[in-house]
Design a protein around this motif. Structure first.
Motif, PDB file in Angstrom:
ATOM      1  N   THR A  66       0.811  -1.226   0.000  1.00  0.00           N
ATOM      2  CA  THR A  66       0.000   0.000   0.000  1.00  0.00           C
ATOM      3  C   THR A  66       0.838   1.268   0.000  1.00  0.00           C
ATOM      4  O   THR A  66       0.312   2.348  -0.259  1.00  0.00           O
ATOM      5  CB  THR A  66      -0.923   0.039   1.221  1.00  0.00           C
ATOM      6  OG1 THR A  66      -0.130  -0.011   2.414  1.00  0.00           O
ATOM      7  CG2 THR A  66      -1.893  -1.128   1.200  1.00  0.00           C
ATOM      8  N   PHE A 148      -5.283  -6.583   5.337  1.00  0.00           N
ATOM      9  CA  PHE A 148      -5.510  -5.147   5.202  1.00  0.00           C
ATOM     10  C   PHE A 148      -6.560  -4.719   6.219  1.00  0.00           C
ATOM     11  O   PHE A 148      -7.603  -5.372   6.363  1.00  0.00           O
ATOM     12  CB  PHE A 148      -5.995  -4.800   3.795  1.00  0.00           C
ATOM     13  CG  PHE A 148      -6.440  -3.367   3.657  1.00  0.00           C
ATOM     14  CD1 PHE A 148      -5.514  -2.364   3.415  1.00  0.00           C
ATOM     15  CD2 PHE A 148      -7.774  -3.017   3.815  1.00  0.00           C
ATOM     16  CE1 PHE A 148      -5.912  -1.046   3.308  1.00  0.00           C
ATOM     17  CE2 PHE A 148      -8.177  -1.697   3.708  1.00  0.00           C
ATOM     18  CZ  PHE A 148      -7.245  -0.709   3.451  1.00  0.00           C
ATOM     19  N   PRO A 318      -7.690  -1.075  -2.524  1.00  0.00           N
ATOM     20  CA  PRO A 318      -7.261   0.316  -2.715  1.00  0.00           C
ATOM     21  C   PRO A 318      -8.067   1.068  -3.757  1.00  0.00           C
ATOM     22  O   PRO A 318      -8.246   2.285  -3.656  1.00  0.00           O
ATOM     23  CB  PRO A 318      -5.782   0.181  -3.120  1.00  0.00           C
ATOM     24  CG  PRO A 318      -5.607  -1.217  -3.552  1.00  0.00           C
ATOM     25  CD  PRO A 318      -6.605  -2.026  -2.787  1.00  0.00           C
TER      26      PRO A 318
END
Length: 341
Positions: A66, A148, A318
């Motif tokens: 990320t 995540f 994302p």
């Protein structure tokens, strides 16, 4: 073995959180809680993507998916707002020692390196036994390092709440169950039962379901079942007892390592012998699923979570939060644009 703690200058052992992690500042450390961070997975399904990003076959927890920090680094930063590094154990594999040493260059937190991969059973129970021997009444919180999590402050609030529940119900194992955003059959699901009398926001566990088919996953989603995040909070002694009850053969092998504790060389040799004799064991399937009478689940809402088990999931998250990483355009070009889901 547990490495010596040499630097406790900051709560995270880092220069400070950034981005979403900045919201965790000021949450406050839990003085009597140990953190166990699982970093021993191979991440084989994600190797095509991690190879694209790093140029080598690197497990996902050691990759910057990320930003500039690896998933392991982000995990340590996140929980460092709640659990001090001197009470944090990172459990990994000797095969990945170089990655772990690079991540933990300060020597903080402690590390346990497994001679061979034997699954999440020993991955959880070895550090649990270590903490239980040192502080049997201590509460431990187990965290995967390859997931995540968006909404760090909210997530840590739920961890803190689980600790509070375990302090009042010391024989319980509390799982964080994520409210699903769809009927994804590739996750493990938890069926909640009745609420706890002393903690009505937390529920007994009726059943575990591992990777149901599409029809069952839709039923589970419509029925209010929860995703199993594998974030576990319990007294060290309680988890150790579950290990003896559900995985007696694995526990016996780990006991051989404990018998050699105190001498670094002896303990290393004992670990090699124990893991050579040990079978693979899955903690969810062989401990949690067999011990529903000891479990409770705390529903987690308002936290975006994914275990990032496939490249498609890594791409999806994302994009949904408008934070596409720099490697994404080249990856999508390579995949012909098929990675977006």
């Amino acid at each position: 073995m547990i490495a010596t703690c040499t630097d406790t200058a900051s709560p995270t052992g880092r220069t400070g959180p950034s981005g979403d992690l900045a919201a965790t500042a000021g949450i406050g450390l839990l003085p009597d809680v140990w953190g166990i961070v699982l970093a021993g997975g191979e991440g084989s399904r994600l190797l095509p993507l991690t190879r694209h990003i790093t140029g080598e076959d690197r497990p996902k927890q050691f990759c910057p998916l990320t930003g500039s920090r690896t998933l392991l680094g982000e995990t340590l930063d996140r929980i460092g707002a709640l659990i001090a590094p001197e009470r944090t154990l990172v459990v990994g594999s000797r095969a990945h020692a170089a990655y772990i040493e690079r991540e933990l260059s300060t020597g903080v937190p402690h590390t346990l390196l497994q001679p061979a991969s034997r699954g999440t059973g020993p991955g959880v129970l070895w550090p649990v036994r270590r903490v239980a021997r040192r502080a049997p009444e201590a509460v431990v919180a187990v965290f995967p390092s390859d997931h995540f999590i968006g909404g760090a402050r909210a997530f840590l609030t739920y961890v803190r709440r689980a600790v509070e529940i375990v302090r009042t119900e010391p024989d319980l194992v509390v799982l964080l169950g994520v409210e699903p955003d769809g009927p994804d059959g590739s996750y493990g699901w938890i069926e909640p039962a009745r609420p706890l009398p002393a903690a009505p926001d937390c529920f007994r566990v009726r059943t575990f379901w591992e990777k149901p088919d599409a029809v069952r996953a839709r039923i589970f989603f419509d029925s209010g079942f929860l995703w199993n995040s594998f974030v576990i909070v319990a007294r060290a002694a309680t988890l150790a007892a579950l290990g003896r009850r559900c995985l007696p053969d694995v526990d016996a092998c780990l006991a051989g390592i404990d018998a050699a504790a105190g001498g670094a060389a002896d303990e290393t040799r004992a670990a090699e012998r124990a893991f050579a004799a040990m079978r693979e064991a899955n903690f969810s399937e062989e401990v949690l699923a067999r011990a529903a009478d000891s479990l409770a689940v705390l529903p987690v809402r308002g936290v975006r979570w994914s275990d990032w088990g496939t490249p498609e999931r890594v791409v999806k998250t994302p994009l949904e939060i408008n934070a596409a990483p720099r490697w994404l355009p080249a990856w999508e070009a390579r995949m012909g644009g098929t990675s977006r889901v």
